[in-house]
Design an enzyme around this catalytic site. Structure first.
Site: not given
Length: 145
Positions: A78-80
Site C-alpha cells: 500500500q504505497f499510500t
C-alpha cells in the site's frame, strides 16, 4: 518501511472479484517501501511484526505474538502509506519507493516474515485491490523501520 498492522479474525484481498489472498485469525499488514529503504529495513520490520505482542494471553492481556498464537498474516502492498499531507488537499507520494524497488522490498518483507515462522499470503503488487477484514479489538498499530 512503513506498515499498518491490524489484528484480525479474518481477512481477504480480491483483485477483479477473485480472492488472491486470505488469512484466518492473525494479522493484516499493509506495507509500504520508502525511498532509501533496503533489505535490512524489510527484514527488521518483518522481525518486529512477527514478535509484536498484540494477542491476548490467558489473562486477557496483549502479551502474545502472531507466532505464539499460530496465527497467519495477509500482507498487502500500500504505497499510500507514504502520503505527504502537510500542504494542499492532494497527498503527495514522492517519499514512496519507485515501483521496481517497492515490489522488490515488498517481496523481501514477505519472505522475511515467512522466515520468522509466520504463514503468509499476499495481495498482488500494483493491482487495484479490495481488502476485506474483521478487525479484532479493534487493534491497529502503525510501525516504521
Amino acid at each position: 518501511m512503513k506498515a499498518v498492522v491490524q489484528r484480525v479474525s479474518e481477512a481477504r484481498v480480491e483483485v477483479a472479484g477473485e480472492v488472491v489472498g486470505r488469512c484466518g485469525p492473525g494479522l493484516l499488514v499493509l506495507v509500504c517501501a520508502m525511498r532509501g529503504d533496503g533489505e535490512a529495513n524489510a527484514e527488521a520490520l518483518a522481525t518486529r511484526i512477527a514478535k509484536l505482542r498484540i494477542f491476548r494471553d490467558d489473562a486477557g492481556r496483549m502479551n502474545r505474538s502472531v507466532h505464539d498464537t499460530g496465527g497467519e498474516a495477509l500482507v498487502v502492498s500500500q504505497f499510500t502509506l507514504a502520503a505527504d499531507t502537510t500542504s494542499g488537499n492532494r497527498p503527495g507520494f514522492s517519499a514512496a519507493a519507485g515501483p521496481d524497488d517497492g515490489e522488490r522490498l515488498y517481496l523481501h518483507f514477505v519472505e522475511a516474515l515467512r522466515a520468522a515462522g509466520v504463514p503468509v499470503e499476499t495481495g498482488r503488487f500494483g493491482a487495484d485491490m479490495a481488502v476485506h477484514l474483521v478487525n479484532d479489538g479493534p487493534v491497529t498499530i502503525p510501525m516504521e523501520r
